[in-house]
Motif scaffolding. Structure first.
Motif, PDB file in Angstrom:
ATOM      1  N   ARG A 142       0.813  -1.213   0.000  1.00 25.04           N
ATOM      2  CA  ARG A 142       0.000   0.000   0.000  1.00 25.04           C
ATOM      3  C   ARG A 142       0.852   1.270   0.000  1.00 25.04           C
ATOM      4  O   ARG A 142       0.725   2.129  -0.885  1.00 25.04           O
ATOM      5  CB  ARG A 142      -0.922  -0.019   1.227  1.00 25.04           C
ATOM      6  N   GLN A 158      -6.156  -8.619   6.222  1.00 26.30           N
ATOM      7  CA  GLN A 158      -6.765  -7.287   6.271  1.00 26.30           C
ATOM      8  C   GLN A 158      -7.981  -7.166   5.348  1.00 26.30           C
ATOM      9  O   GLN A 158      -8.564  -6.086   5.239  1.00 26.30           O
ATOM     10  CB  GLN A 158      -5.735  -6.223   5.882  1.00 26.30           C
ATOM     11  N   ALA A 159      -8.358  -8.250   4.688  1.00 29.55           N
ATOM     12  CA  ALA A 159      -9.414  -8.196   3.671  1.00 29.55           C
ATOM     13  C   ALA A 159     -10.789  -8.088   4.320  1.00 29.55           C
ATOM     14  O   ALA A 159     -11.404  -9.083   4.700  1.00 29.55           O
ATOM     15  CB  ALA A 159      -9.341  -9.438   2.786  1.00 29.55           C
ATOM     16  N   SER A 160     -11.294  -6.881   4.437  1.00 29.05           N
ATOM     17  CA  SER A 160     -12.583  -6.644   5.091  1.00 29.05           C
ATOM     18  C   SER A 160     -13.759  -7.196   4.284  1.00 29.05           C
ATOM     19  O   SER A 160     -14.847  -7.377   4.834  1.00 29.05           O
ATOM     20  CB  SER A 160     -12.771  -5.138   5.327  1.00 29.05           C
ATOM     21  N   TRP A 215      -2.552 -13.089  -2.939  1.00 31.26           N
ATOM     22  CA  TRP A 215      -4.006 -13.258  -2.964  1.00 31.26           C
ATOM     23  C   TRP A 215      -4.493 -14.461  -3.772  1.00 31.26           C
ATOM     24  O   TRP A 215      -5.578 -14.985  -3.505  1.00 31.26           O
ATOM     25  CB  TRP A 215      -4.665 -11.989  -3.532  1.00 31.26           C
ATOM     26  N   LYS A 252     -11.228 -16.108   4.369  1.00 30.63           N
ATOM     27  CA  LYS A 252      -9.838 -15.757   4.664  1.00 30.63           C
ATOM     28  C   LYS A 252      -9.012 -17.013   4.939  1.00 30.63           C
ATOM     29  O   LYS A 252      -7.881 -17.157   4.440  1.00 30.63           O
ATOM     30  CB  LYS A 252      -9.773 -14.833   5.873  1.00 30.63           C
ATOM     31  N   LYS A 264      -4.961  -3.295   0.479  1.00 32.79           N
ATOM     32  CA  LYS A 264      -4.638  -3.958   1.734  1.00 32.79           C
ATOM     33  C   LYS A 264      -3.358  -4.766   1.541  1.00 32.79           C
ATOM     34  O   LYS A 264      -3.069  -5.221   0.439  1.00 32.79           O
ATOM     35  CB  LYS A 264      -5.772  -4.886   2.170  1.00 32.79           C
ATOM     36  N   ASP A 265      -2.603  -4.962   2.619  1.00 29.42           N
ATOM     37  CA  ASP A 265      -1.304  -5.621   2.514  1.00 29.42           C
ATOM     38  C   ASP A 265      -1.364  -7.140   2.541  1.00 29.42           C
ATOM     39  O   ASP A 265      -0.364  -7.806   2.292  1.00 29.42           O
ATOM     40  CB  ASP A 265      -0.372  -5.124   3.617  1.00 29.42           C
ATOM     41  N   SER A 291      -5.642   4.408   0.718  1.00 32.42           N
ATOM     42  CA  SER A 291      -6.867   4.036   1.422  1.00 32.42           C
ATOM     43  C   SER A 291      -7.519   2.779   0.856  1.00 32.42           C
ATOM     44  O   SER A 291      -8.341   2.159   1.537  1.00 32.42           O
ATOM     45  CB  SER A 291      -7.879   5.192   1.362  1.00 32.42           C
ATOM     46  N   TYR A 292      -7.139   2.362  -0.364  1.00 34.39           N
ATOM     47  CA  TYR A 292      -7.873   1.270  -1.027  1.00 34.39           C
ATOM     48  C   TYR A 292      -7.199  -0.093  -0.888  1.00 34.39           C
ATOM     49  O   TYR A 292      -7.852  -1.088  -0.616  1.00 34.39           O
ATOM     50  CB  TYR A 292      -8.066   1.601  -2.510  1.00 34.39           C
TER      51      TYR A 292
END
Length: 432
Positions: A88, A211-213, A139, A220, A206-207, A203-204
């Motif tokens: 990020r 952290q994947a909301s 990912w 996950k 994720k590392d 802001s968009y």
């Protein structure tokens, strides 16, 4: 992960990767579209800039290639930093700095200023491409990554489709406004989106999966488990010496060098090839250059889907490289005929850009951990020296002979040699 039936696991898997793809891929494509637009709009600026600044074809070719010297020097350190500090922050830094440098091209007056800014642009952008490739490995496991890699690399032909008409329109309609030439306005206006998107990265993105909301706990856990299983098949080097002595890395770099020679023949010389076929209006050139990129998008999507479906990697790289070589050869031979030139360039772009995306299934399948960060960057860094060699050689040959055809024939030979090198990689190592 809670205990689930096989059918339920399949549903969780499908939902997890679908949501992740929709969340990440459009934005990553946007990032790389901005990168490629700012990297190659010099090909359109050339149509006016050369005369305004009295630059020769050799000066243009050397300047276009200087980008890749800075890129080469900073690629590996940049990707290792990204792996340590997170995607990020580092991707945002890369995009904001290169957007600023790209805008500064509007103030170029001499060949040396052109060289210096192209070199600085390479330093600023170093790490983006391998960084995003590494980011995909956080990912998606190998068996899903070809389609994702292709989706991301579609930003290259999209940048051609969008950038061609956009650059032509800016150069035509903004020429003379407030005393600036059309190419000066093009550099500034096309740099603005890069800085804006770079700020949005903070802001968009994720590392990592944790952290994947947009994913629930089961999703996950499934992705984390499949990534861990995938990593068991990869090589992680224990030392720098072991890393450097890995012959597979040098073979991969040589193959990609050949691919990139073809890629930048298309990237930097497509507008010139269309003009040489008899089209003079910048707007018409921009529209016509979008056609080969449109064909490339279709070819890339098919290649990525086919590669994952059959879990075959080598021939899905070799065949596009041969197709690209044939297309470039025909484009050089048909230089005086607009229709045949465009058709040949459609074949060339489809083959070469498909090869660009399909190649990356090889190193991302072989390497893991810090070795993946350094290896992907090292392969990309070395191979992108072709980005220096390709425009410089074609520019030098064009100045010497008065024709770009001989330079294109040279590139086709390089593509064929690279396709043959792919056969030296054991199929069992990459076909999964």
């Amino acid at each position: 992960m809670t205990t689930l039936s096989l059918e339920a696991v399949s549903t969780v898997r499908s939902n997890a990767y679908r949501k992740t793809a929709w969340r990440l891929m459009p934005f990553l494509m946007l990032c790389y579209l901005c990168a490629y637009l700012d990297r190659v709009n010099v090909g359109f600026a050339k149509l006016q800039m050369m005369n305004d600044l009295a630059l020769s074809e050799t000066v243009y070719g050397l300047g276009a290639g200087m980008f890749f010297i800075g890129y080469f020097l900073c690629e590996v350190p940049s990707n290792i930093i990204l792996h340590k500090v997170g995607a990020r922050v580092w991707i945002a830094r890369i995009m904001i700095t290169w957007g600023i440098v790209s805008a500064l091209f509007a103030f170029v007056e001499t060949a040396w200023q052109f060289y210096a800014l192209r070199f600085l642009l390479g330093i600023a952008e170093a790490g983006l491409a391998p960084g995003l490739l590494l980011y995909l490995t956080y990912w998606f496991p190998s068996y899903r990554r070809a389609r994702m890699t292709v989706l991301w690399f579609i930003a290259i032909p999209l940048s051609g489709m969008v950038g061609g008409p956009l650059s032509g329109w800016i150069m035509t309609h903004f020429a003379g406004m407030h005393g600036w030439a059309g190419w000066q306005w093009m550099f500034v206006l096309e740099a603005v989106p890069t800085v804006v998107v770079g700020l949005l990265v903070l802001s968009y993105l994720k590392d990592g999966v944790h952290q994947a909301s947009w994913l629930n706990d089961d999703e996950k856990a499934l992705i984390a488990r499949e990534l861990a299983e995938d990593d068991q098949h990869k090589v992680t080097h224990a030392s720098v010496g072991e890393f450097i002595r890995d012959r597979r890395l040098w073979l991969l770099a040589a193959i990609y060098f050949c691919v990139v020679m073809g890629q930048y023949a298309i990237t930097f010389w497509l507008p010139t090839l269309v003009r040489n076929a008899g089209v003079s209006d910048p707007m018409q050139i921009g529209v016509l250059t979008s056609l080969p990129y449109l064909c490339a998008i279709v070819a890339m999507l098919y290649a990525g889907r086919s590669g994952d479906k059959h879990r075959e990697r080598r021939w899905h790289l070799i065949i596009p490289m041969f197709a690209g070589a044939i297309g470039l050869t025909l484009a050089a031979m048909m230089g005086g005929n607009v229709t045949l030139s465009i058709l040949s360039l459609c074949l060339a772009a489809s083959g070469i850009l498909s090869a660009t995306s399909m190649f990356w299934m090889l190193p991302t399948t072989l390497l893991g951990g810090v070795s993946a960060a350094a290896g992907i960057a090292a392969v990309n860094s070395f191979a992108n020296l072709a980005g220096f060699c390709s425009p410089y050689l074609i520019g030098w040959i064009t100045t010497l002979t008065g024709s770009s055809a001989i330079g294109m024939y040279l590139i086709t030979g390089v593509l064929v040699a690279g396709a043959l090198l792919v056969l030296r990689i054991p199929a069992a190592l990459v076909n999964r």
